[in-house]
Scaffold this active site. Structure first.
Site, PDB file in Angstrom:
ATOM      1  N   HIS A 353       0.813  -1.218   0.000  1.00 37.42           N
ATOM      2  CA  HIS A 353       0.000   0.000   0.000  1.00 37.42           C
ATOM      3  C   HIS A 353       0.845   1.266   0.000  1.00 37.42           C
ATOM      4  CE1 HIS A 353      -3.692   1.976   0.005  1.00 37.42           C
ATOM      5  NE2 HIS A 353      -4.168   1.719   1.222  1.00 37.42           N
ATOM      6  N   ASP A 357      -2.289   2.311  -4.512  1.00 37.77           N
ATOM      7  CA  ASP A 357      -3.517   2.708  -3.844  1.00 37.77           C
ATOM      8  C   ASP A 357      -4.582   1.633  -4.013  1.00 37.77           C
ATOM      9  OD1 ASP A 357      -2.449   5.139  -3.047  1.00 37.77           O
ATOM     10  OD2 ASP A 357      -3.049   6.148  -4.912  1.00 37.77           O
TER      11      ASP A 357
END
Length: 382
Positions: A353, A357
């Site tokens: 992450h 995204d």
């Protein structure tokens, strides 16, 4: 002649003698396998470089640095079959060899007997005393909790490859912001294509058409659309890889290995299936090279072959994405506002992450789903 631990790779500094195929004092022939070595990355075999008598210096189970002598070979001055009854001698030698092979497990137990005790001592040495277990003590999170035995147990040293797997899995959890998104794919079209073309494909290419080649092709096309999933982090930089080296997780008796299919975007379905079959055979026979495991940019793991319905695959650093495939099950789904029974597969994408995204990860997995459900867009090139 000295027999040494060979150089295996830049990051490999030691090896464990996993198994001696010959005993001390045995006669060996040139190119005959004499022992198996195991490192934190691969397993490999050592062959005799000449005819002679083997003298073992390092016991089975020992951890030996690269370049160290583990045995010597007393080379034979004459060929072993220079008498008239050479055939009878060969038969006797074979019989002796069989006899030694049967005795090998006994010797192995004698050699390995001290190992569990040493391992036990090594693990129990840091066991805290009653005083040290007071609340004031601060245990290190890196240390494992001492194991207390409440019944019969058996202790075995962890194999180097298993240690490395454990280290990498722990590092993936601790050093990445790993998150997983899920989806599902209707496998009807892929299954129908395989059924229709399997015989022709197999006869032409001498390999079966599996599901993995469809997913590798789909993943490569999706990676082209979402290059961050094919990227990695190096310090403060994002490294975009303009090539597609896809790792395929293969389970073996020694542990999980991930050989890499290089330039998967340039391979036909048959070439992908042949490469996977070759990797699988070599992995299960300990024949993989270190170079086979390096350079991957994305990984695919198929837990479905073991019956897994849903799982969270763990990243293979420094890669930023890993796709998990699962078992195909017939399920009731809504198709055109009607209930239908379809073969469905759960898909999971774990991603870092820090650079990917959620929207990008979900879109990437959704695109793979679309390719699998409409595979005619990906040419079979049979």
């Amino acid at each position: 002649m000295d027999i040494k631990i060979p150089e295996i790779g830049e990051s490999v500094f030691e090896a464990v003698i996993a198994k001696w195929h010959k005993s001390d004092g045995d006669t060996v022939s040139r190119d005959e396998v004499i022992c198996e070595l195991e490192t934190d990355k691969i397993s490999l075999e050592l062959n005799a470089e000449a005819d002679g008598v083997l003298h073992i210096k390092a016991e089975e189970g020992a951890t030996v640095p690269i370049g160290e002598v583990i045995a010597t070979l007393e080379e034979s001055d004459t060929a072993p079959a220079d008498s008239s009854d050479s055939d009878e001698q060969a038969e006797e030698t074979a019989a002796d060899s069989d006899g030694q092979a049967e005795e090998a497990p006994v010797k192995k137990e004698k050699h390995e007997a001290p190992a569990p005790a040493e391992e036990s001592a090594a693990k129990e040495a840091p066991k805290p005393s009653p005083q040290s277990t007071a609340p004031a003590s601060t245990p290190s999170p890196a240390k494992s909790i001492p194991v207390r035995d409440y019944g019969p147990v058996e202790r075995k040293p962890m194999a180097p490859i298993r240690k490395k797997i454990a280290e990498r899995l722990l590092a993936a959890r601790q050093q990445t912001a790993m998150l997983t998104t899920f989806n599902e794919a209707d496998m009807s079209r892929v299954i129908a294509l395989r059924k229709k073309h399997q015989d022709h494909f197999n006869k032409k290419h001498n390999v079966k058409l599996g599901f993995m080649s469809f997913f590798i092709k789909a993943a490569v096309e999706a990676l082209k659309e979402y290059p961050l999933v094919n990227a990695s982090i190096d310090g403060d930089d994002i490294v975009y890889h303009n090539y597609y080296h896809v790792g395929v997780a293969i389970g073996t008796e020694r542990g999980l290995v991930v050989p890499v299919i290089r330039d998967a975007d340039q391979l036909h379905f048959a070439e992908i299936e042949q490469t996977i079959a070759n990797f699988s055979d070599r992995a299960n026979n300990g024949k993989l090279d270190l170079s086979d495991l390096e350079g991957g940019t994305f990984t695919i793991s198929n837990g479905g072959v073991y019956g897994s319905v849903l799982s969270t695959p763990i990243l293979n650093p420094p890669q930023s994405g890993v796709l998990g495939m699962h078992a195909i099950r017939k399920q009731a789904v809504v198709v055109d506002d009607e209930i239908a029974i379809r073969p469905m597969m759960n898909l999971a994408l774990s991603y870092d992450h820090r650079i990917i995204d959620g929207k990008e990860a979900v879109s990437f997995l959704k695109l793979i789903k679309e390719y699998i459900e409409d595979p005619e867009e990906m040419l079979l090139e049979m």
